[in-house]
Motif scaffolding. Structure first.
Motif, PDB file in Angstrom:
ATOM      1  N   MET A 185      14.987   9.890   9.647  1.00 48.85           N
ATOM      2  CA  MET A 185      13.860  10.607   9.027  1.00 48.85           C
ATOM      3  C   MET A 185      14.179  11.048   7.606  1.00 48.85           C
ATOM      4  SD  MET A 185      12.599  12.988  12.184  1.00 48.85           S
ATOM      5  CE  MET A 185      11.177  13.728  11.356  1.00 48.85           C
ATOM      6  N   ILE A 244       6.883   9.640  15.604  1.00 49.50           N
ATOM      7  CA  ILE A 244       7.008  10.545  14.453  1.00 49.50           C
ATOM      8  C   ILE A 244       6.232  10.041  13.247  1.00 49.50           C
ATOM      9  CG2 ILE A 244       8.673  11.260  12.674  1.00 49.50           C
ATOM     10  CD1 ILE A 244      10.607  11.895  15.045  1.00 49.50           C
ATOM     11  N   TYR A 245       6.270   8.739  12.996  1.00 51.00           N
ATOM     12  CA  TYR A 245       5.569   8.225  11.804  1.00 51.00           C
ATOM     13  C   TYR A 245       4.078   8.537  11.900  1.00 51.00           C
ATOM     14  CZ  TYR A 245       3.980   5.027   8.164  1.00 51.00           C
ATOM     15  OH  TYR A 245       3.393   4.497   7.038  1.00 51.00           O
ATOM     16  N   GLN A 246       3.526   8.342  13.073  1.00 47.95           N
ATOM     17  CA  GLN A 246       2.089   8.588  13.247  1.00 47.95           C
ATOM     18  C   GLN A 246       1.794  10.083  13.278  1.00 47.95           C
ATOM     19  OE1 GLN A 246       0.209   9.793  15.983  1.00 47.95           O
ATOM     20  NE2 GLN A 246      -1.769   8.771  15.807  1.00 47.95           N
ATOM     21  N   MET A 247       2.563  10.842  14.053  1.00 46.16           N
ATOM     22  CA  MET A 247       2.188  12.252  14.212  1.00 46.16           C
ATOM     23  C   MET A 247       2.527  13.091  12.984  1.00 46.16           C
ATOM     24  SD  MET A 247       4.653  13.502  17.314  1.00 46.16           S
ATOM     25  CE  MET A 247       6.266  14.231  17.089  1.00 46.16           C
ATOM     26  N   SER A 248       3.269  12.519  12.045  1.00 45.64           N
ATOM     27  CA  SER A 248       3.486  13.216  10.771  1.00 45.64           C
ATOM     28  C   SER A 248       2.491  12.722   9.721  1.00 45.64           C
ATOM     29  CB  SER A 248       4.925  13.003  10.272  1.00 45.64           C
ATOM     30  OG  SER A 248       5.132  11.661   9.869  1.00 45.64           O
ATOM     31  N   GLY A 249       1.506  11.975  10.147  1.00 40.79           N
ATOM     32  CA  GLY A 249       0.526  11.461   9.188  1.00 40.79           C
ATOM     33  C   GLY A 249       1.150  10.497   8.190  1.00 40.79           C
ATOM     34  N   GLY A 250       2.186   9.783   8.625  1.00 40.22           N
ATOM     35  CA  GLY A 250       2.820   8.796   7.758  1.00 40.22           C
ATOM     36  C   GLY A 250       3.848   9.379   6.795  1.00 40.22           C
ATOM     37  N   GLN A 251       4.215  10.651   6.978  1.00 40.20           N
ATOM     38  CA  GLN A 251       5.189  11.255   6.042  1.00 40.20           C
ATOM     39  C   GLN A 251       6.620  10.854   6.347  1.00 40.20           C
ATOM     40  OE1 GLN A 251       4.402  15.494   4.748  1.00 40.20           O
ATOM     41  NE2 GLN A 251       3.108  15.395   6.557  1.00 40.20           N
ATOM     42  N   TYR A 252       6.949  10.758   7.625  1.00 38.79           N
ATOM     43  CA  TYR A 252       8.341  10.467   7.993  1.00 38.79           C
ATOM     44  C   TYR A 252       8.457   9.108   8.658  1.00 38.79           C
ATOM     45  CZ  TYR A 252       9.959  15.141   6.828  1.00 38.79           C
ATOM     46  OH  TYR A 252      10.304  16.280   6.156  1.00 38.79           O
ATOM     47  N   LYS A 253       9.113   8.170   7.975  1.00 40.59           N
ATOM     48  CA  LYS A 253       9.452   6.896   8.591  1.00 40.59           C
ATOM     49  C   LYS A 253      10.709   7.065   9.439  1.00 40.59           C
ATOM     50  CE  LYS A 253       7.724   4.230   4.679  1.00 40.59           C
ATOM     51  NZ  LYS A 253       8.100   3.379   3.525  1.00 40.59           N
ATOM     52  N   HIS A 299      -1.090   4.290  10.785  1.00 41.06           N
ATOM     53  CA  HIS A 299       0.232   4.928  10.795  1.00 41.06           C
ATOM     54  C   HIS A 299       1.009   4.667  12.075  1.00 41.06           C
ATOM     55  CE1 HIS A 299      -2.091   7.186   7.744  1.00 41.06           C
ATOM     56  NE2 HIS A 299      -0.983   6.967   7.067  1.00 41.06           N
ATOM     57  N   HIS A 309       2.118  19.363  15.981  1.00 43.44           N
ATOM     58  CA  HIS A 309       2.811  18.366  15.154  1.00 43.44           C
ATOM     59  C   HIS A 309       2.482  18.544  13.673  1.00 43.44           C
ATOM     60  CE1 HIS A 309       3.841  16.753  19.008  1.00 43.44           C
ATOM     61  NE2 HIS A 309       2.613  16.366  19.263  1.00 43.44           N
ATOM     62  N   LYS A 369       6.715  16.979   4.352  1.00 52.96           N
ATOM     63  CA  LYS A 369       7.966  16.460   3.794  1.00 52.96           C
ATOM     64  C   LYS A 369       8.364  17.205   2.528  1.00 52.96           C
ATOM     65  CE  LYS A 369      10.289  12.028   3.257  1.00 52.96           C
ATOM     66  NZ  LYS A 369      10.170  10.576   3.306  1.00 52.96           N
ATOM     67  N   MET A 372      10.163  19.460   8.957  1.00 59.97           N
ATOM     68  CA  MET A 372      10.249  18.174   9.654  1.00 59.97           C
ATOM     69  C   MET A 372       9.580  18.178  11.006  1.00 59.97           C
ATOM     70  SD  MET A 372      14.041  16.985   8.528  1.00 59.97           S
ATOM     71  CE  MET A 372      13.781  15.388   9.268  1.00 59.97           C
ATOM     72  N   LEU A 387      -3.763  13.812  12.623  1.00 56.62           N
ATOM     73  CA  LEU A 387      -3.197  12.973  13.689  1.00 56.62           C
ATOM     74  C   LEU A 387      -2.291  13.773  14.623  1.00 56.62           C
ATOM     75  CD1 LEU A 387      -2.241   9.879  11.493  1.00 56.62           C
ATOM     76  CD2 LEU A 387      -4.186  10.066  13.043  1.00 56.62           C
ATOM     77  N   GLY A 388      -1.819  14.925  14.148  1.00 51.84           N
ATOM     78  CA  GLY A 388      -0.816  15.654  14.920  1.00 51.84           C
ATOM     79  C   GLY A 388      -1.357  16.867  15.654  1.00 51.84           C
ATOM     80  N   SER A 409      -0.890  16.564   8.755  1.00 49.63           N
ATOM     81  CA  SER A 409      -0.592  15.263   9.351  1.00 49.63           C
ATOM     82  C   SER A 409      -1.857  14.413   9.443  1.00 49.63           C
ATOM     83  CB  SER A 409       0.040  15.453  10.732  1.00 49.63           C
ATOM     84  OG  SER A 409       1.212  16.231  10.640  1.00 49.63           O
ATOM     85  N   LEU A 410      -2.768  14.645   8.524  1.00 45.02           N
ATOM     86  CA  LEU A 410      -4.012  13.860   8.425  1.00 45.02           C
ATOM     87  C   LEU A 410      -4.881  13.997   9.669  1.00 45.02           C
ATOM     88  CD1 LEU A 410      -2.556  10.520   6.949  1.00 45.02           C
ATOM     89  CD2 LEU A 410      -3.170  12.633   5.729  1.00 45.02           C
ATOM     90  N   PHE A 441       3.781  18.683   9.981  1.00 39.69           N
ATOM     91  CA  PHE A 441       4.897  18.166   9.177  1.00 39.69           C
ATOM     92  C   PHE A 441       4.547  18.339   7.707  1.00 39.69           C
ATOM     93  CE2 PHE A 441       5.390  15.890  13.129  1.00 39.69           C
ATOM     94  CZ  PHE A 441       6.712  15.467  13.229  1.00 39.69           C
TER      95      PHE A 441
END
Lengths: 335, 327
Positions: B72, B101-110, A331, A115, A119, A124, A110-111, A107-108, A117
């Motif tokens: 998502m 979610i958008y931020q904490m997934s590093g931008g993966q999930y809108k 983000h 957190h 994709k 998820m 950030l999480g 998550s770069l 993730f």
């Protein structure tokens, strides 16, 4: 009084039984989770990993067995999710880098630990509000059903989450709309420091499903093959349009709730008993050696191979750059 | 151009977006068979069927969370709250999941989702059904908060909200669903984040949004009869705030009154005042005043409720005070 309209799960998953190579692969994944988390614990004591860090050690057979039954399905998990991410195929490098708060993390950076993730792996996330993520699984199930994807969504949470309103609402909606969701309560007997008998009148969390007429099953989760088989059966049931399933998988965490918890609330001898008789890695190793005739050398080679992967993850994380401060606001809103 | 009630403008926005994008669906209590508690979704079940116009049990946390999960993985849910008061049992879903979610997934999930429903006080609905929630949601980065006064704005903004890739809280009003306004026959969108000057003026800026635009319009007329030229700035979007429009108007008038429903303490008005003193201190000729709900839970009795709500009289008095015409 009407009878409970609770459907039954199929007796068999329909998955082909594992051969030596198949089981060895699952063993390797469990060892990888174990070693990555042991290194994470070490990094935490060195303050290379900060904040909260909840270890999955002792529960590896659950995520690994389930992943083997649902390789192309969606997963959503709580905050003790390093093991789920690794089992689902997220790279150890990216997981460790996320724990280290680096730009190369899943998550770069950030999480963090709670957190993760990915994709591409249909992983998820990791969520930190106990029970708060359970309703999200229904949305994935909704989309799967509308698009006829033929997939299922596996939603993991602990025994603690089975007391939250969000969890109950999610069960009601999932059953009402027959969503392809498998709810997996990993009952490790402790919601942080509160033991199951101090949290709940009923200690079989799968019985929660009876209130909404959902198919349910309780199983022991220490045998990775058994988990694979029963999660496979639940996924088959949900995939075939029969509606959701609630599984309670009994497991045991060897560490405290988080790195800061010495777990002094356990009765004397409980942990030792589980380590002696219900240790997933030891059980699988014995099965490989005794029932499949896998040599000690072969198993040692797996450990050696995993060691290199785990160490590489540490090195990758350590040598990766911090997130660029210029990206701080990148983000918040999606373009 | 057609003269239609706001509920029909909102319905037209949803219908058009559902016709152009099969991933859009509407879910909420009584939206389908009952045709909507306030008839906003009337006829939509017949047009789109039960897979896309979905009645739910009374389970806001459950279906708000469902919407987030669906968003998502590529759907575009519209989640209707019968009123925003009920959104508070789904607050964790909106604040801890949708917004983050958008931020904490590093931008993966809108999370392209719209939460919509009536906000603020109607009449005599008492304390638990009269809350204005804008400050509760605008507080969080990751959420957009959009509202409207007119049928034209309602339609154009809701269409933009449905197409937005971030979660949008869309605030409506029971009191104005029946209010008619001109809506063009051809398609149009109104961008999120753009305020609108509803009346031009030069002496004082009235900043507001939602149905308080009408309170302020009445105040503008009264002030005009007293020789005061008030500018009425309708924010339309609370977050992201159109600071450019706000600062430009205050630069022109040098005086400002913020008019909002909801409580003064930590309200949106407080944020606007803070922004103005940070960025426009040298342009201001008087302190900025706020007209808000009185700081009490909403009373039921009509006379007390009227006392609680912003009124044109209160707005006129505040405007005259910042102009030094009254103490």
């Amino acid at each position: 009084m009407s009878e409970l309209p609770t459907p039954s799960l199929p007796q068999e998953s329909g998955l082909p039984p594992l051969d030596a190579e198949g089981l060895l692969k699952l063993y390797r994944e469990m060892v990888l989770i174990r070693r990555v988390e042991e290194l994470a614990a070490k990094a935490y004591t060195m303050r290379k990993i900060l904040g909260f860090c909840h270890l999955y050690i002792g529960q590896e057979s659950v995520a690994v067995g389930a992943a083997s039954a649902t390789p192309d399905d969606y997963w959503i998990a709580a905050y003790r999710e390093h093991g789920h991410a690794l089992a689902k195929g997220v790279s150890a490098n990216a997981v460790m880098a996320e724990l280290f708060g680096k730009a190369t993390g899943t998550s770069l950076g950030l999480g963090g630990s709670m957190h993760i993730f990915d994709k591409d792996a249909k992983f998820m996330g990791g969520y930190g509000i106990v029970g708060g993520h359970v309703p999200l699984a229904n949305g994935v199930g909704w989309a799967i059903k509308q698009r006829n994807e033929g997939r299922v969504c596996l939603c993991y949470f602990g025994d603690g989450a089975a007391h939250q309103g969000a969890f109950f609402e999610a069960l009601c909606l999932a059953q009402l709309w027959k969503l392809p969701v498998v709810f997996i309560c990993e009952n490790n007997f402790y919601a942080m420091g509160t033991s199951i008998d101090r949290q709940s009148h009923l200690t079989d969390m799968s019985l929660r499903a009876n209130g909404v007429g959902m198919a349910r099953e309780q199983l022991r989760g220490f045998d990775v093959e058994h988990v694979r088989e029963r999660v496979g059966a639940a996924a088959k049931f949900a995939r075939e349009g029969n509606g959701p399933v609630m599984l309670e998988i009994i497991t045991y965490r060897h560490r405290g709730h988080s790195m800061s918890d010495p777990a002094k609330y356990r009765p004397k001898g409980e942990l030792e008993e589980y380590k002696l008789n219900s240790e997933p890695l030891a059980l699988t190793k014995r099965r490989l050696e005794q029932d499949f005739g896998v040599s000690a050398e072969r198993i040692a080679a797996v450990h050696q191979e995993v060691e290199a992967v785990a160490e590489e993850a540490w090195n990758f994380a350590e040598s990766s750059p911090d997130p660029d401060p210029a990206t701080l606001y990148d983000h918040v809103y999606a373009e | 151009m057609a003269l239609i009630p706001i509920r029909e403008a909102l319905r037209a926005a949803m219908r058009e977006e559902m016709q152009r994008d099969p991933s859009v669906f509407l879910m909420g209590e009584e939206v389908a068979q009952y045709d909507g508690a306030y008839k906003v979704s009337q006829g939509m079940l017949a047009e789109f069927g039960p897979d896309r116009i979905v009645d739910t049990p009374i389970s806001e946390c459950g279906f708000a969370g469902l919407g987030i999960g669906a968003a998502m993985v590529g759907m575009r849910p519209i989640i209707e709250f019968m009123t925003w008061n009920f959104s508070l049992v789904a607050y964790d879903q909106i604040v801890n999941s949708a917004a983050k979610i958008y931020q904490m997934s590093g931008g993966q999930y809108k999370v392209p989702i719209v939460f919509r429903g009536p906000n603020g006080a109607a009449e005599n609905l008492a304390s638990q059904h009269s809350t204005s929630v804008e400050s509760l949601y605008a507080h969080f980065p990751g959420l957009k908060v959009v509202t409207y006064a007119t049928a034209y704005d309602a339609k154009g903004l809701l269409k933009s909200a449905i197409r937005d890739d971030s979660p949008v809280c869309f605030l409506e009003s029971e009191m104005t669903y029946g209010m008619k306004g001109e809506v063009p026959d051809e398609e149009y969108l109104i961008p999120i984040g753009k305020a609108d000057i509803k009346a031009e003026g030069s002496d004082v800026t009235l900043v507001t949004w939602g149905k308080q635009v009408f309170t302020c319009q009445a105040a503008v007329e009264t002030l005009k009869s007293q020789g005061v030229s008030a500018e009425l700035l309708d924010l339309r979007t609370i977050r992201p705030l159109d600071r450019e429009a706000l600062f430009n108007s205050v630069a022109k008038t040098g005086r400002c009154v913020v008019v909002q429903e909801g409580y003064p303490f930590s309200g949106v008005g407080a944020e606007i005042v803070a922004q103005l003193q940070e960025h426009c201190f040298d342009l201001l000729d008087a302190p900025v005043l706020r007209i808000t709900n009185r700081d009490v839970p909403q009373p039921y009795a009509t006379n007390l409720e009227k006392l609680v709500m912003p009124s044109a009289e209160r707005v006129v008095t505040a405007a005259r005070r910042v102009l030094g015409l009254e103490r």
